[in-house]
Scaffold this motif. Sequence first.
Motif, mmCIF file in Angstrom:
data_model
loop_
_atom_site.group_PDB
_atom_site.id
_atom_site.type_symbol
_atom_site.label_atom_id
_atom_site.label_comp_id
_atom_site.label_asym_id
_atom_site.label_seq_id
_atom_site.Cartn_x
_atom_site.Cartn_y
_atom_site.Cartn_z
ATOM 1 N N SER A 36 27.364 -38.980 13.817
ATOM 2 C CA SER A 36 26.439 -38.330 14.796
ATOM 3 C C SER A 36 26.262 -36.713 14.569
ATOM 4 O O SER A 36 27.360 -36.343 14.052
ATOM 5 N N ARG A 40 28.713 -30.034 20.568
ATOM 6 C CA ARG A 40 30.045 -29.600 21.132
ATOM 7 C C ARG A 40 30.955 -29.098 19.876
ATOM 8 O O ARG A 40 30.555 -29.525 18.960
ATOM 9 N N TYR A 52 31.833 -35.689 13.167
ATOM 10 C CA TYR A 52 30.224 -35.327 13.692
ATOM 11 C C TYR A 52 29.935 -34.348 12.472
ATOM 12 O O TYR A 52 30.559 -33.760 11.962
ATOM 13 N N TYR A 81 24.343 -35.229 22.093
ATOM 14 C CA TYR A 81 24.609 -36.150 21.067
ATOM 15 C C TYR A 81 23.529 -36.818 20.323
ATOM 16 O O TYR A 81 22.661 -37.480 21.234
ATOM 17 N N ASP A 101 29.495 -45.116 17.291
ATOM 18 C CA ASP A 101 30.047 -44.755 18.348
ATOM 19 C C ASP A 101 29.184 -44.063 19.360
ATOM 20 O O ASP A 101 29.142 -42.725 18.989
ATOM 21 N N ASP A 103 26.973 -43.401 23.274
ATOM 22 C CA ASP A 103 27.071 -43.489 24.725
ATOM 23 C C ASP A 103 26.177 -44.768 25.262
ATOM 24 O O ASP A 103 25.269 -45.442 24.346
HETATM 25 P P1 5GP Z 1 32.969 -37.229 22.522
HETATM 26 O O1 5GP Z 1 32.776 -35.953 22.878
HETATM 27 O O2 5GP Z 1 34.322 -37.874 23.231
HETATM 28 O O3 5GP Z 1 33.345 -37.424 21.063
HETATM 29 O O4 5GP Z 1 31.888 -38.268 22.775
HETATM 30 C C1 5GP Z 1 31.323 -38.289 24.226
HETATM 31 C C2 5GP Z 1 30.424 -39.316 24.197
HETATM 32 O O5 5GP Z 1 29.270 -39.026 23.452
HETATM 33 C C3 5GP Z 1 30.851 -40.751 23.654
HETATM 34 O O6 5GP Z 1 30.594 -41.787 24.680
HETATM 35 C C4 5GP Z 1 30.230 -41.042 22.585
HETATM 36 O O7 5GP Z 1 30.060 -42.350 22.211
HETATM 37 C C5 5GP Z 1 28.866 -40.349 22.883
HETATM 38 N N1 5GP Z 1 28.140 -40.384 21.396
HETATM 39 C C6 5GP Z 1 28.819 -39.856 20.331
HETATM 40 N N2 5GP Z 1 27.632 -39.742 19.405
HETATM 41 C C7 5GP Z 1 26.464 -40.062 19.924
HETATM 42 C C8 5GP Z 1 24.967 -40.258 19.700
HETATM 43 O O8 5GP Z 1 24.746 -39.990 18.329
HETATM 44 N N3 5GP Z 1 24.283 -40.810 20.547
HETATM 45 C C9 5GP Z 1 24.570 -40.905 22.146
HETATM 46 N N4 5GP Z 1 23.515 -41.344 22.725
HETATM 47 N N5 5GP Z 1 25.893 -40.728 22.226
HETATM 48 C C10 5GP Z 1 26.985 -40.409 21.355
#
Ligand code: 5GP
Length: 188
Positions: A36, A40, A52, A81, A101, A103
């Motif tokens: 993704s 951040r 990422y 994201y 992975d 949200d």
């Molecule tokens: P973290 O900052 O802990 O890596 O991710 C925070 C949240 O963002 C997690 O719930 C993760 O699954 C979500 N996330 C990561 N990549 C994406 C994406 O491409 N799209 C969406 N909608 N959520 C994402």
Amino acid sequence: MKGKIIVISAPSGCGKSTIIGRLFEEGGLDMRFSVSATNRSPREGECNGVHYHFLSTDEFRDAVAAGKFIEWEEVYPGRYYGTLRSEIDNAISKGENVILDIDVNGGVNVKKQYDGNAVTIFVKPPCIEELRHRLEGRGTDSPEVIEQRVARAEYEISQAVHFDHVVVNDNLEQAVAETRRIISNALA
Ligand code: 5GP
Ligand code: ADP
């Protein structure tokens, strides 16, 4: 035949990266990870293009304007994201399977767009207190960020009903085995 999209969603800190990491370490599932994009900052040990695609806020907005995302969300205030079209469409048209992975809103959105091709799995924590404990134990987020993540978790858990499968991540070994079984069936 088109490849499958496996979506794993869960409140942050629930263990989905751990579960996905274990599935890849153990091997045997023919799929690759969809990387993704986010604005951040990388955590210690995270690599650009692997965990990422780390973008600035302006770069993220430009990618949105250019239609590069299948879906994107402001998962936390100011934190964006998104799933890049380039990670998914080519792969599945070549018959490759991908695991996402993302949200819960992203998960529901992908299911709507790729209905017959997508299998969605929601990973649930045993309880909210254990979720807080795991976020604290992971040691990657400030107390303020942890509160933000815990506060969002109740809403996220309420969305589990929209997923094809729910796995409770209490005992990690069992959660990994159950997730593997669901994915194996989906890819068969
Ligand atoms: P973290 O900052 O802990 O890596 O991710 C925070 C949240 O963002 C997690 O719930 C993760 O699954 C979500 N996330 C990561 N990549 C994406 C994406 O491409 N799209 C969406 N909608 N959520 C994402
Ligand atoms: P997520 O990707 O959902 O944000 P992580 O995979 O980073 O969550 O897991 C959060 C923390 O919880 C990590 O420190 C991880 O080692 C720990 N963890 C994951 N699964 C379990 C489990 N079943 N029992 C106890 N701790 C766990």
